[in-house]
Design a protein around this motif. Structure first.
Motif, PDB file in Angstrom:
ATOM      1  N   ALA A 119       0.838  -1.203   0.000  1.00 11.85           N
ATOM      2  CA  ALA A 119       0.000   0.000   0.000  1.00 11.85           C
ATOM      3  C   ALA A 119       0.871   1.250   0.000  1.00 11.85           C
ATOM      4  CB  ALA A 119      -0.922  -0.001   1.210  1.00 11.85           C
ATOM      5  N   GLN A 120       0.920   1.926  -1.124  1.00 13.38           N
ATOM      6  CA  GLN A 120       1.824   3.073  -1.268  1.00 13.38           C
ATOM      7  C   GLN A 120       1.435   4.224  -0.349  1.00 13.38           C
ATOM      8  OE1 GLN A 120       2.746   4.107  -5.392  1.00 13.38           O
ATOM      9  NE2 GLN A 120       1.964   2.107  -6.048  1.00 13.38           N
ATOM     10  N   SER A 121       0.146   4.362  -0.096  1.00 10.05           N
ATOM     11  CA  SER A 121      -0.315   5.474   0.732  1.00 10.05           C
ATOM     12  C   SER A 121       0.182   5.372   2.169  1.00 10.05           C
ATOM     13  CB  SER A 121      -1.845   5.517   0.731  1.00 10.05           C
ATOM     14  OG  SER A 121      -2.368   4.316   1.272  1.00 10.05           O
ATOM     15  N   ARG A 122       0.660   4.208   2.576  1.00 10.12           N
ATOM     16  CA  ARG A 122       1.134   4.021   3.936  1.00 10.12           C
ATOM     17  C   ARG A 122       2.624   4.327   4.099  1.00 10.12           C
ATOM     18  NH1 ARG A 122      -2.804   1.504   6.957  1.00 10.12           N
ATOM     19  NH2 ARG A 122      -1.597   2.404   8.658  1.00 10.12           N
ATOM     20  N   TYR A 123       3.286   4.660   3.001  1.00 12.56           N
ATOM     21  CA  TYR A 123       4.700   5.022   3.060  1.00 12.56           C
ATOM     22  C   TYR A 123       4.804   6.540   3.129  1.00 12.56           C
ATOM     23  CZ  TYR A 123       5.971   0.206   1.960  1.00 12.56           C
ATOM     24  OH  TYR A 123       6.138  -1.151   2.006  1.00 12.56           O
ATOM     25  N   ALA A 124       5.458   7.042   4.171  1.00 12.15           N
ATOM     26  CA  ALA A 124       5.460   8.484   4.426  1.00 12.15           C
ATOM     27  C   ALA A 124       6.586   9.217   3.710  1.00 12.15           C
ATOM     28  CB  ALA A 124       5.571   8.736   5.924  1.00 12.15           C
ATOM     29  N   SER A 125       7.697   8.551   3.464  1.00  9.03           N
ATOM     30  CA  SER A 125       8.860   9.211   2.875  1.00  9.03           C
ATOM     31  C   SER A 125       9.270   8.490   1.601  1.00  9.03           C
ATOM     32  CB  SER A 125      10.040   9.211   3.858  1.00  9.03           C
ATOM     33  OG  SER A 125       9.686   9.841   5.062  1.00  9.03           O
ATOM     34  N   TRP A 126       9.605   9.267   0.576  1.00  6.01           N
ATOM     35  CA  TRP A 126       9.980   8.716  -0.722  1.00  6.01           C
ATOM     36  C   TRP A 126      11.265   9.361  -1.217  1.00  6.01           C
ATOM     37  CZ3 TRP A 126       7.080   5.060  -3.540  1.00  6.01           C
ATOM     38  CH2 TRP A 126       5.870   4.698  -2.957  1.00  6.01           C
ATOM     39  N   GLY A 127      12.055   8.548  -1.919  1.00  4.58           N
ATOM     40  CA  GLY A 127      13.219   9.095  -2.591  1.00  4.58           C
ATOM     41  C   GLY A 127      12.841   9.706  -3.926  1.00  4.58           C
ATOM     42  N   GLN A 128      13.833  10.222  -4.637  1.00  3.05           N
ATOM     43  CA  GLN A 128      13.579  10.915  -5.893  1.00  3.05           C
ATOM     44  C   GLN A 128      13.535   9.958  -7.083  1.00  3.05           C
ATOM     45  OE1 GLN A 128      16.540  10.562  -4.629  1.00  3.05           O
ATOM     46  NE2 GLN A 128      17.817   9.983  -6.372  1.00  3.05           N
ATOM     47  N   GLY A 129      13.983   8.741  -6.886  1.00  7.15           N
ATOM     48  CA  GLY A 129      13.954   7.738  -7.935  1.00  7.15           C
ATOM     49  C   GLY A 129      15.258   7.628  -8.700  1.00  7.15           C
ATOM     50  N   THR A 130      15.480   6.436  -9.259  1.00  7.48           N
ATOM     51  CA  THR A 130      16.640   6.194 -10.101  1.00  7.48           C
ATOM     52  C   THR A 130      16.191   5.371 -11.314  1.00  7.48           C
ATOM     53  OG1 THR A 130      18.932   5.381 -10.144  1.00  7.48           O
ATOM     54  CG2 THR A 130      17.368   4.100  -8.849  1.00  7.48           C
ATOM     55  N   GLN A 131      16.666   5.743 -12.478  1.00 10.45           N
ATOM     56  CA  GLN A 131      16.217   5.122 -13.719  1.00 10.45           C
ATOM     57  C   GLN A 131      16.963   3.827 -13.975  1.00 10.45           C
ATOM     58  OE1 GLN A 131      13.811   6.216 -16.170  1.00 10.45           O
ATOM     59  NE2 GLN A 131      14.181   4.141 -16.955  1.00 10.45           N
ATOM     60  N   VAL A 132      16.208   2.785 -14.283  1.00 14.03           N
ATOM     61  CA  VAL A 132      16.768   1.509 -14.717  1.00 14.03           C
ATOM     62  C   VAL A 132      16.234   1.228 -16.115  1.00 14.03           C
ATOM     63  CG1 VAL A 132      16.776  -0.981 -14.337  1.00 14.03           C
ATOM     64  CG2 VAL A 132      17.008   0.587 -12.393  1.00 14.03           C
ATOM     65  N   THR A 133      17.140   1.012 -17.046  1.00 17.13           N
ATOM     66  CA  THR A 133      16.751   0.718 -18.423  1.00 17.13           C
ATOM     67  C   THR A 133      17.392  -0.598 -18.834  1.00 17.13           C
ATOM     68  OG1 THR A 133      16.633   3.079 -18.946  1.00 17.13           O
ATOM     69  CG2 THR A 133      16.729   1.534 -20.793  1.00 17.13           C
ATOM     70  N   VAL A 134      16.551  -1.538 -19.277  1.00 20.06           N
ATOM     71  CA  VAL A 134      17.025  -2.846 -19.699  1.00 20.06           C
ATOM     72  C   VAL A 134      16.789  -2.973 -21.196  1.00 20.06           C
ATOM     73  CG1 VAL A 134      16.900  -5.328 -19.332  1.00 20.06           C
ATOM     74  CG2 VAL A 134      16.419  -3.763 -17.432  1.00 20.06           C
ATOM     75  N   SER A 135      17.858  -3.139 -21.929  1.00 16.00           N
ATOM     76  CA  SER A 135      17.743  -3.253 -23.390  1.00 16.00           C
ATOM     77  C   SER A 135      17.637  -4.710 -23.804  1.00 16.00           C
ATOM     78  CB  SER A 135      18.951  -2.597 -24.057  1.00 16.00           C
ATOM     79  OG  SER A 135      20.132  -3.281 -23.691  1.00 16.00           O
ATOM     80  N   SER A 136      16.917  -4.934 -24.891  1.00 21.50           N
ATOM     81  CA  SER A 136      16.723  -6.320 -25.358  1.00 21.50           C
ATOM     82  C   SER A 136      17.813  -6.737 -26.324  1.00 21.50           C
ATOM     83  CB  SER A 136      15.360  -6.433 -26.038  1.00 21.50           C
ATOM     84  OG  SER A 136      15.269  -5.512 -27.107  1.00 21.50           O
TER      85      SER A 136
END
Length: 124
Positions: free
Chosen positions: A107-124
């Motif tokens: 449940a995402q609404s129950r998480y109070a603190s979030w980071g800014q995110g990091t991009q993961v790209t997987v090429s085929s």
């Protein structure tokens, strides 16, 4: 309040591996919960996995079971996400979050603190 910073994202070929890190400041993790979520282009953000409590109980989405491993280092206030056998479908921005509830770990609404995110790209 916990401040979270993700790192370790990048470009990798299918079948490869990456390890993401989530560094926390402001308050120690334990015995709190830390979750990883991801959002692919055009899709809603989804639960990936989480680790909770002093014992370190782990939870995984079916889509990553057997390929991803979450772990935490309480001394370093860091949570890691080891991603193996990566697939193009794993391409997304990955976020870590602190808080959550064991009754509904996804449940995402129950998480109070979030980071800014990091991009993961997987090429085929």
């Amino acid at each position: 309040q916990v401040q979270l910073v993700e790192s370790g994202g990048g470009l990798v070929q299918a079948g490869g591996s990456l390890r993401l890190s989530c560094a926390a400041s402001g308050r120690a993790f334990s015995p709190g919960r830390i979750g990883w979520f991801r959002q692919a282009p055009g899709k809603e953000r989804e639960f990936v996995d989480a680790v909770s409590g002093i014992v370190g109980t782990t939870y995984y989405a079916d889509s990553v079971k057997g390929r991803f491993t979450i772990s935490k280092d309480n001394a370093e206030n860091t949570v890691y996400l080891q991603m193996n056998s990566l697939k193009p479908d794993d391409t997304a921005v990955y976020y870590c979050a602190a808080g959550g509830t064991s009754r509904d770990i996804a449940a995402q609404s129950r998480y109070a603190s979030w980071g800014q995110g990091t991009q993961v790209t997987v090429s085929s």
